[in-house]
Design a protein around this motif. Structure first.
Motif, mmCIF file in Angstrom:
data_model
loop_
_atom_site.group_PDB
_atom_site.id
_atom_site.type_symbol
_atom_site.label_atom_id
_atom_site.label_comp_id
_atom_site.label_asym_id
_atom_site.label_seq_id
_atom_site.Cartn_x
_atom_site.Cartn_y
_atom_site.Cartn_z
ATOM 1 N N TRP A 123 0.808 -1.222 0.000
ATOM 2 C CA TRP A 123 0.000 0.000 0.000
ATOM 3 C C TRP A 123 0.843 1.276 0.000
ATOM 4 C CZ3 TRP A 123 0.415 -3.290 4.259
ATOM 5 C CH2 TRP A 123 1.053 -2.760 5.379
ATOM 6 N N MET A 124 2.170 1.152 0.175
ATOM 7 C CA MET A 124 3.005 2.337 0.305
ATOM 8 C C MET A 124 3.464 2.920 -1.029
ATOM 9 S SD MET A 124 3.063 3.202 3.393
ATOM 10 C CE MET A 124 4.260 4.522 3.177
ATOM 11 N N ALA A 125 2.861 2.504 -2.134
ATOM 12 C CA ALA A 125 3.242 3.043 -3.440
ATOM 13 C C ALA A 125 1.995 3.465 -4.192
ATOM 14 C CB ALA A 125 4.015 2.002 -4.245
ATOM 15 N N LEU A 126 2.131 4.494 -5.004
ATOM 16 C CA LEU A 126 0.993 5.026 -5.756
ATOM 17 C C LEU A 126 0.397 3.967 -6.676
ATOM 18 C CD1 LEU A 126 -0.892 7.181 -6.874
ATOM 19 C CD2 LEU A 126 0.990 8.008 -8.304
ATOM 20 N N ASP A 127 1.218 3.301 -7.462
ATOM 21 C CA ASP A 127 0.697 2.298 -8.389
ATOM 22 C C ASP A 127 -0.087 1.223 -7.651
ATOM 23 O OD1 ASP A 127 1.829 3.638 -10.490
ATOM 24 O OD2 ASP A 127 3.547 2.287 -10.707
ATOM 25 N N SER A 128 0.451 0.765 -6.534
ATOM 26 C CA SER A 128 -0.218 -0.272 -5.759
ATOM 27 C C SER A 128 -1.507 0.245 -5.127
ATOM 28 C CB SER A 128 0.714 -0.792 -4.662
ATOM 29 O OG SER A 128 1.906 -1.315 -5.200
ATOM 30 N N ALA A 129 -1.502 1.485 -4.667
ATOM 31 C CA ALA A 129 -2.692 2.052 -4.035
ATOM 32 C C ALA A 129 -3.890 1.996 -4.970
ATOM 33 C CB ALA A 129 -2.416 3.496 -3.614
ATOM 34 N N LEU A 130 -3.670 2.268 -6.235
ATOM 35 C CA LEU A 130 -4.773 2.256 -7.191
ATOM 36 C C LEU A 130 -5.314 0.842 -7.380
ATOM 37 C CD1 LEU A 130 -3.352 4.762 -9.845
ATOM 38 C CD2 LEU A 130 -4.625 5.221 -7.736
ATOM 39 N N VAL A 131 -4.430 -0.157 -7.321
ATOM 40 C CA VAL A 131 -4.872 -1.555 -7.395
ATOM 41 C C VAL A 131 -5.711 -1.900 -6.166
ATOM 42 C CG1 VAL A 131 -4.103 -3.957 -7.468
ATOM 43 C CG2 VAL A 131 -2.892 -2.222 -8.806
ATOM 44 N N TYR A 132 -5.269 -1.485 -4.993
ATOM 45 C CA TYR A 132 -6.032 -1.723 -3.768
ATOM 46 C C TYR A 132 -7.446 -1.163 -3.906
ATOM 47 C CZ TYR A 132 -2.310 -3.252 -0.505
ATOM 48 O OH TYR A 132 -1.331 -3.960 0.164
ATOM 49 N N VAL A 133 -7.556 0.072 -4.358
ATOM 50 C CA VAL A 133 -8.868 0.719 -4.446
ATOM 51 C C VAL A 133 -9.764 -0.030 -5.424
ATOM 52 C CG1 VAL A 133 -10.092 2.836 -5.068
ATOM 53 C CG2 VAL A 133 -7.950 2.966 -3.769
ATOM 54 N N ASP A 134 -9.225 -0.429 -6.561
ATOM 55 C CA ASP A 134 -10.019 -1.198 -7.528
ATOM 56 C C ASP A 134 -10.489 -2.519 -6.935
ATOM 57 O OD1 ASP A 134 -10.058 0.589 -9.650
ATOM 58 O OD2 ASP A 134 -8.208 -0.198 -10.547
ATOM 59 N N ASN A 135 -9.610 -3.206 -6.221
ATOM 60 C CA ASN A 135 -9.985 -4.483 -5.616
ATOM 61 C C ASN A 135 -11.063 -4.314 -4.554
ATOM 62 O OD1 ASN A 135 -8.229 -6.035 -7.178
ATOM 63 N ND2 ASN A 135 -6.569 -5.921 -5.690
ATOM 64 N N ILE A 136 -10.960 -3.246 -3.779
ATOM 65 C CA ILE A 136 -11.974 -2.967 -2.762
ATOM 66 C C ILE A 136 -13.320 -2.688 -3.420
ATOM 67 C CG2 ILE A 136 -12.684 -1.292 -1.005
ATOM 68 C CD1 ILE A 136 -9.665 -1.032 -0.301
ATOM 69 N N ALA A 137 -13.321 -1.867 -4.460
ATOM 70 C CA ALA A 137 -14.571 -1.541 -5.145
ATOM 71 C C ALA A 137 -15.200 -2.781 -5.770
ATOM 72 C CB ALA A 137 -14.313 -0.479 -6.209
ATOM 73 N N THR A 138 -14.389 -3.624 -6.382
ATOM 74 C CA THR A 138 -14.903 -4.846 -6.993
ATOM 75 C C THR A 138 -15.511 -5.765 -5.949
ATOM 76 O OG1 THR A 138 -13.300 -4.733 -8.803
ATOM 77 C CG2 THR A 138 -14.279 -6.878 -8.346
ATOM 78 N N ALA A 139 -14.833 -5.909 -4.804
ATOM 79 C CA ALA A 139 -15.344 -6.774 -3.739
ATOM 80 C C ALA A 139 -16.665 -6.246 -3.191
ATOM 81 C CB ALA A 139 -14.310 -6.879 -2.620
ATOM 82 N N MET A 140 -16.771 -4.947 -2.997
ATOM 83 C CA MET A 140 -18.010 -4.368 -2.496
ATOM 84 C C MET A 140 -19.134 -4.495 -3.512
ATOM 85 S SD MET A 140 -16.942 -0.913 -0.443
ATOM 86 C CE MET A 140 -16.067 -0.973 1.110
ATOM 87 N N ALA A 141 -18.814 -4.238 -4.765
ATOM 88 C CA ALA A 141 -19.832 -4.334 -5.814
ATOM 89 C C ALA A 141 -20.348 -5.763 -5.948
ATOM 90 C CB ALA A 141 -19.259 -3.851 -7.134
ATOM 91 N N THR A 142 -19.482 -6.725 -5.771
ATOM 92 C CA THR A 142 -19.887 -8.130 -5.837
ATOM 93 C C THR A 142 -20.772 -8.495 -4.652
ATOM 94 O OG1 THR A 142 -17.838 -8.704 -7.007
ATOM 95 C CG2 THR A 142 -19.028 -10.506 -5.943
ATOM 96 N N ALA A 143 -20.417 -8.002 -3.469
ATOM 97 C CA ALA A 143 -21.188 -8.312 -2.270
ATOM 98 C C ALA A 143 -22.506 -7.543 -2.212
ATOM 99 C CB ALA A 143 -20.352 -8.005 -1.029
ATOM 100 N N ASP A 144 -22.567 -6.403 -2.869
ATOM 101 C CA ASP A 144 -23.747 -5.518 -2.799
ATOM 102 C C ASP A 144 -24.033 -4.950 -4.181
ATOM 103 O OD1 ASP A 144 -25.757 -3.798 -1.974
ATOM 104 O OD2 ASP A 144 -24.390 -2.309 -1.111
ATOM 105 N N PRO A 145 -24.560 -5.779 -5.112
ATOM 106 C CA PRO A 145 -24.746 -5.339 -6.504
ATOM 107 C C PRO A 145 -25.642 -4.121 -6.654
ATOM 108 C CG PRO A 145 -25.035 -7.722 -6.296
ATOM 109 C CD PRO A 145 -24.963 -7.186 -4.901
ATOM 110 N N ASP A 146 -26.596 -3.924 -5.736
ATOM 111 C CA ASP A 146 -27.511 -2.784 -5.853
ATOM 112 C C ASP A 146 -26.776 -1.449 -5.783
ATOM 113 O OD1 ASP A 146 -29.631 -4.507 -6.079
ATOM 114 O OD2 ASP A 146 -30.283 -4.305 -3.988
ATOM 115 N N ASN A 147 -25.626 -1.435 -5.104
ATOM 116 C CA ASN A 147 -24.854 -0.194 -4.966
ATOM 117 C C ASN A 147 -23.539 -0.240 -5.740
ATOM 118 O OD1 ASN A 147 -26.412 1.538 -3.060
ATOM 119 N ND2 ASN A 147 -26.181 -0.242 -1.720
#
Length: 291
Positions: A123-147
């Protein structure tokens, strides 16, 4: 005109039930803050560990399990960081678990008992941070498709904010003369940042080392700094700054200040958010190396 109590209750009961928000649990504060930026008002997020906690060798409590027990989704860093949490995951049944570092090219720890194992601090690098955010969004979208649309839009806005803040600092580091592009720290926790910023890394001890700040470690760093005329040394907020200051004194280098890496501070502290942590650490490094 006031409705009779019975009529009022009947009207309330007739209203459609409000859908419960997605409940997200994370293993530590940095992922929690990222997740809150992605969630917005659509989900609730709680970190199992508290601000300032030592996450590498954390000793979980029964209360931690209670906080995670009713989660709809658990976010973990991966890269062997949360081995202490595995026993909890085994007890939580079929709660989905998402590894937010998936897709990042791991860097290996060099030296110590964990030699060759993945360095977890992606998480301590810019390139990696963007991957983290995408993975978090994908996981949330999968768990809660309505949002899902909300999570993905929030993620895009958050990534833009991170990039706007950190990219100029990365560019400044990459523009430094090669002989100044040395990042000297107490612990080897900044490999991903160093790779991202085009820096050579030198540290006293590797991650999770039992021996920290030994005479041999100090002598090795002093020798390398003298050989390469390195002019600044830093230390992390969670360890003593004495070894780094001793090295600065013996080599004539400057002590560049405190870097933050593993945990956020309380709300009134220096790094209450992930973006603050990444910005403050990056600014301290760039300002120190720039002289």
């Amino acid at each position: 005109m006031k409705l009779p109590l019975v009529a009022t209750l009947a009207a309330l009961l007739a209203l459609p039930a409000q859908a419960e928000q997605l409940k997200v649990a994370t293993t530590f504060t940095i992922i929690a803050d990222m997740a809150r930026n992605v969630a917005g008002e659509a989900a609730t997020v709680e970190s199992i560990t508290k601000p300032g906690a030592e996450i590498h060798n954390y000793q979980p409590t029964s209360g931690d399990l209670i906080r995670a027990a009713d989660a709809d989704l658990i976010l973990v860093n991966g890269l062997n960081l949360e081995s202490w949490f595995q026993q909890f995951i085994d007890q939580l049944g079929d709660v989905p678990v998402a590894v937010v570092s998936d897709g990042i090219q791991p860097m290996s720890i060099t030296g110590g008992d964990y030699d060759g194992k993945p360095n977890p601090h992606a998480w301590m690098a810019l390139d990696s941070a963007l991957v983290y955010v995408d993975n978090i969004a994908t996981a949330m979208a999968t768990a809660d498709p309505d949002n899902a649309a909300t999570y993905l839009a929030n993620a895009d806005a958050y990534k833009a904010q991170i990039t706007q803040t950190i990219a100029p600092l990365r560019d400044a580091a990459r523009a430094l003369p090669p002989d100044r592009r040395w990042l000297v720290t107490s612990e080897g926790a900044f490999s991903y940042l160093a790779r991202d910023f085009g820096l050579q890394e030198l540290y006293l001890w590797p991650i999770n080392a039992d021996a920290q700040g030994t005479p041999q470690q100090v002598r090795h760093v002093i020798d390398v700094m003298r050989q390469n005329d390195i002019g600044v040394v830093f230390s992390e907020s969670t360890v003593s700054d004495r070894p780094a200051r001793r090295i600065a004194s013996e080599t004539g280098a400057a002590y560049g200040g405190v870097l933050y890496v593993d945990s956020l501070s309380e709300a009134d502290g220096p790094v209450p958010t992930y973006l603050d942590l990444l910005r403050v650490t990056s600014e301290t490094i760039v300002n120190g190396l720039g002289g």
